[in-house]
Enzyme design. Structure first.
Site, PDB file in Angstrom:
ATOM      1  N   LYS A   1       0.871  -1.175   0.000  1.00 17.31           N
ATOM      2  CA  LYS A   1       0.000   0.000   0.000  1.00 17.31           C
ATOM      3  C   LYS A   1       0.907   1.224   0.000  1.00 17.31           C
ATOM      4  CE  LYS A   1      -4.546   0.841   0.615  1.00 17.31           C
ATOM      5  NZ  LYS A   1      -5.717   0.102   0.157  1.00 17.31           N
TER       6      LYS A   1
ATOM      7  N   GLY B   1     -24.512   3.375   4.073  1.00 17.92           N
ATOM      8  CA  GLY B   1     -23.574   3.965   3.109  1.00 17.92           C
ATOM      9  C   GLY B   1     -23.940   3.537   1.700  1.00 17.92           C
ATOM     10  N   VAL B   2     -24.542   4.468   0.938  1.00 25.07           N
ATOM     11  CA  VAL B   2     -24.928   4.119  -0.430  1.00 25.07           C
ATOM     12  C   VAL B   2     -24.079   4.923  -1.424  1.00 25.07           C
ATOM     13  CG1 VAL B   2     -27.201   3.088  -0.104  1.00 25.07           C
ATOM     14  CG2 VAL B   2     -27.002   5.577  -0.111  1.00 25.07           C
ATOM     15  N   GLY B   3     -22.766   4.735  -1.305  1.00 23.02           N
ATOM     16  CA  GLY B   3     -21.834   5.313  -2.268  1.00 23.02           C
ATOM     17  C   GLY B   3     -21.673   4.340  -3.424  1.00 23.02           C
TER      18      GLY B   3
ATOM     19  N   VAL C   1     -20.109   1.410  -3.821  1.00 26.98           N
ATOM     20  CA  VAL C   1     -20.370  -0.012  -3.562  1.00 26.98           C
ATOM     21  C   VAL C   1     -21.797  -0.201  -3.040  1.00 26.98           C
ATOM     22  CG1 VAL C   1     -19.644  -2.064  -2.285  1.00 26.98           C
ATOM     23  CG2 VAL C   1     -17.917  -0.407  -3.023  1.00 26.98           C
TER      24      VAL C   1
HETATM   25  P1  NAD Z   1     -17.903   5.907  -1.306  1.00 23.61           P
HETATM   26  O1  NAD Z   1     -17.124   7.043  -0.757  1.00 23.61           O
HETATM   27  O2  NAD Z   1     -18.346   5.923  -2.726  1.00 23.61           O
HETATM   28  O3  NAD Z   1     -19.233   5.695  -0.426  1.00 23.61           O
HETATM   29  C1  NAD Z   1     -19.267   5.781   0.957  1.00 23.61           C
HETATM   30  C2  NAD Z   1     -20.644   6.284   1.361  1.00 23.61           C
HETATM   31  O4  NAD Z   1     -20.752   6.210   2.778  1.00 23.61           O
HETATM   32  C3  NAD Z   1     -20.908   7.744   0.974  1.00 23.61           C
HETATM   33  O5  NAD Z   1     -22.154   7.855   0.317  1.00 23.61           O
HETATM   34  C4  NAD Z   1     -20.897   8.478   2.316  1.00 23.61           C
HETATM   35  O6  NAD Z   1     -21.755   9.599   2.335  1.00 23.61           O
HETATM   36  C5  NAD Z   1     -21.394   7.400   3.238  1.00 23.61           C
HETATM   37  N1  NAD Z   1     -21.032   7.608   4.647  1.00 23.61           N
HETATM   38  C6  NAD Z   1     -19.899   8.139   5.158  1.00 23.61           C
HETATM   39  N2  NAD Z   1     -19.964   8.155   6.496  1.00 23.61           N
HETATM   40  C7  NAD Z   1     -21.153   7.622   6.841  1.00 23.61           C
HETATM   41  C8  NAD Z   1     -21.801   7.358   8.070  1.00 23.61           C
HETATM   42  N3  NAD Z   1     -21.217   7.670   9.233  1.00 23.61           N
HETATM   43  N4  NAD Z   1     -23.016   6.787   8.045  1.00 23.61           N
HETATM   44  C9  NAD Z   1     -23.630   6.474   6.884  1.00 23.61           C
HETATM   45  N5  NAD Z   1     -23.059   6.712   5.677  1.00 23.61           N
HETATM   46  C10 NAD Z   1     -21.855   7.270   5.664  1.00 23.61           C
HETATM   47  O7  NAD Z   1     -17.044   4.604  -0.971  1.00 23.61           O
HETATM   48  P2  NAD Z   1     -17.153   3.171  -1.651  1.00 23.61           P
HETATM   49  O8  NAD Z   1     -16.160   3.058  -2.727  1.00 23.61           O
HETATM   50  O9  NAD Z   1     -18.595   2.865  -1.906  1.00 23.61           O
HETATM   51  O10 NAD Z   1     -16.622   2.243  -0.455  1.00 23.61           O
HETATM   52  C11 NAD Z   1     -17.424   1.963   0.668  1.00 23.61           C
HETATM   53  C12 NAD Z   1     -16.607   1.157   1.663  1.00 23.61           C
HETATM   54  O11 NAD Z   1     -16.165  -0.072   1.066  1.00 23.61           O
HETATM   55  C13 NAD Z   1     -15.335   1.864   2.140  1.00 23.61           C
HETATM   56  O12 NAD Z   1     -15.096   1.513   3.489  1.00 23.61           O
HETATM   57  C14 NAD Z   1     -14.247   1.267   1.261  1.00 23.61           C
HETATM   58  O13 NAD Z   1     -12.971   1.306   1.893  1.00 23.61           O
HETATM   59  C15 NAD Z   1     -14.743  -0.156   1.128  1.00 23.61           C
HETATM   60  N6  NAD Z   1     -14.255  -0.847  -0.085  1.00 23.61           N
HETATM   61  C16 NAD Z   1     -14.529  -0.337  -1.321  1.00 23.61           C
HETATM   62  C17 NAD Z   1     -14.078  -1.004  -2.471  1.00 23.61           C
HETATM   63  C18 NAD Z   1     -14.407  -0.494  -3.845  1.00 23.61           C
HETATM   64  O14 NAD Z   1     -14.256  -1.249  -4.817  1.00 23.61           O
HETATM   65  N7  NAD Z   1     -14.856   0.746  -3.985  1.00 23.61           N
HETATM   66  C19 NAD Z   1     -13.362  -2.201  -2.341  1.00 23.61           C
HETATM   67  C20 NAD Z   1     -13.093  -2.708  -1.060  1.00 23.61           C
HETATM   68  C21 NAD Z   1     -13.556  -2.019   0.066  1.00 23.61           C
END
Ligand code: NAD
Length: 366
Positions: free
Chosen positions: A94, A194-196, A198
């Site tokens: 990393k 968390g509806v980002g 993923v």
């Molecule tokens: P993202 O930033 O697109 O989405 C995260 C969402 O969580 C956002 O909508 C944000 O507003 C919301 N959020 C933040 N704090 C919050 C809280 N306290 N309560 C409720 N919602 C909250 O991130 P992502 O890419 O969707 O990743 C989500 C998680 O999965 C992260 O922890 C990331 O490390 C992990 N992850 C992602 C991937 C990937 O392929 N993107 C792979 C492995 C792990």
């Protein structure tokens, strides 16, 4: 000479790298500094027994260098076990760049970082993480071949999030099979926190499965977009953890299973994408005592790394799907192993990953 017991802080000062609490026999740690671009980065190579150390680059405004070093040590170690348990021929690495991604990130800085990555001749392969975009990886690609997660238009694998969500679905279904005797999610009440990137993709899969989905997020706009797209419910209460639900899917931040939430959690299964969901190992033990099935995060969120692995192995989209679907089998195996050996699923998963590394190491020394 009089001897004195040193505090952890004093010890870390005495041995600032190898003495760090997160130091776990890392193979190599590279400090990168470039005055002209303002680059200050640390590359952590934890273990390369299974293959080159792959892991994303995070750009973050760390409070100090200790915090940055600690983060890269912890994250690179995690990557070793994620790849090992997923069956990928990759080690764990990393990188962290110290600074504000919004104001301090420039193409020059990214290219200079890429040159440092290049100087390691492929021992470390970088990718996107927090504070980085696919475009940044395209910039790094200009100076080194040792980067994945570049744009599809440039021959890369593109956005990994849908594959990550598919892997989480597989892990969730395996946990359902273990807990309920059936992996059918139809009618199950699932809370997605968390509806980002993923979380949204996971909601889409869950709705297709016929699950009853409720979503929470701190971002109102995201909530409305996802609700309108998939006709799911937005959580209206003020304490999501104590709600009655079948499955809790943490897809926002890590450490949501902690001292403040553990006694309240009423879900029967926890399966989500967030990294490091358990604040401490003891919370894994407490979940087990409560009869809550926990699908280890680093196992079920591996779809993203499987997706970028395609760029290294040059394997097809079908192979990416096959490997991601295999998360189902591994999760089930881990849950059964954990029960049989009376350890938590997280520990069982770590043990399985370590066994694979030890086996390869002993084969290589023959
Ligand atoms: P993202 O930033 O697109 O989405 C995260 C969402 O969580 C956002 O909508 C944000 O507003 C919301 N959020 C933040 N704090 C919050 C809280 N306290 N309560 C409720 N919602 C909250 O991130 P992502 O890419 O969707 O990743 C989500 C998680 O999965 C992260 O922890 C990331 O490390 C992990 N992850 C992602 C991937 C990937 O392929 N993107 C792979 C492995 C792990």
């Amino acid at each position: 000479m009089e001897s004195k017991v040193m505090s952890t802080k004093e010890l870390a000062k005495a041995d600032p790298v190898f003495g760090q609490l997160s130091f776990d026999d890392h193979e190599q740690i590279v400090f990168c500094n470039d005055k002209d671009t303002g680059l200050k980065a640390i590359i952590g190579i934890h273990n390369t027994v299974l293959g080159p150390a792959l892991g994303g680059t995070r750009m973050w405004n760390y409070v100090n260098e200790w915090e940055a070093l600690n983060d890269v040590l912890r994250l690179s170690r995690g990557m070793t076990f994620k790849s090992a348990i997923t069956g990928l021929n990759l080690g764990g690495g990393k990188a962290v760049i110290i600074g504000d991604a919004k104001t301090q990130k420039t193409p020059e800085l990214m290219r200079r970082f890429g040159q440092f990555v290049n100087s390691l001749s492929g021992k470390y392969i970088t990718a996107e993480d927090v504070g980085m975009s696919t475009e940044d990886m395209d910039t790094v690609r200009e100076v080194t071949p040792y980067v994945v997660g570049i744009s599809e238009s440039k021959g890369g694998s593109g956005n990994p999030s849908p594959t990550t969500a598919y892997g989480v679905l597989m892990g969730m279904k395996a946990a359902a099979k273990y807990k309920f005797g059936s992996d059918v999610l139809e009618g199950k009440l699932v809370f997605v926190e968390g509806v980002g990137s993923v979380g949204e993709a996971l909601v889409e899969y869950l709705v297709k499965e016929g699950a009853k989905v409720t979503i929470t997020d701190i971002n109102e706009e995201r909530l409305e977009i996802v609700r309108d797209k998939f006709k799911v419910a937005i959580y209206q209460g003020d304490d999501v953890y104590s709600e009655n639900m079948d499955i809790y899917a943490p897809c926002a931040l890590g450490a949501t299973i902690n001292d403040a939430t553990i006694d309240k959690i009423r879900a029967k299964i926890i399966a989500g994408s967030a990294n490091n969901q358990l604040a401490h190992d003891r919370h894994g033990e407490m979940l087990q005592e409560k009869g809550i099935v926990y699908a280890p995060d680093f196992l079920i969120n591996a779809g993203g790394i499987i997706n970028v692995y395609a760029e290294i192995e040059k394997h097809s989209k079908q192979e990416t799907i096959r490997k991601t679907e295999n998360i189902y089998n591994t999760t089930l195996e881990i849950l059964e192993r954990a029960a049989a050996t009376d350890v938590t699923p997280n520990i069982a998963a770590l043990n399985m990953a370590k066994e694979r590394i030890a086996k390869r190491k002993s084969e290589a020394s023959k």
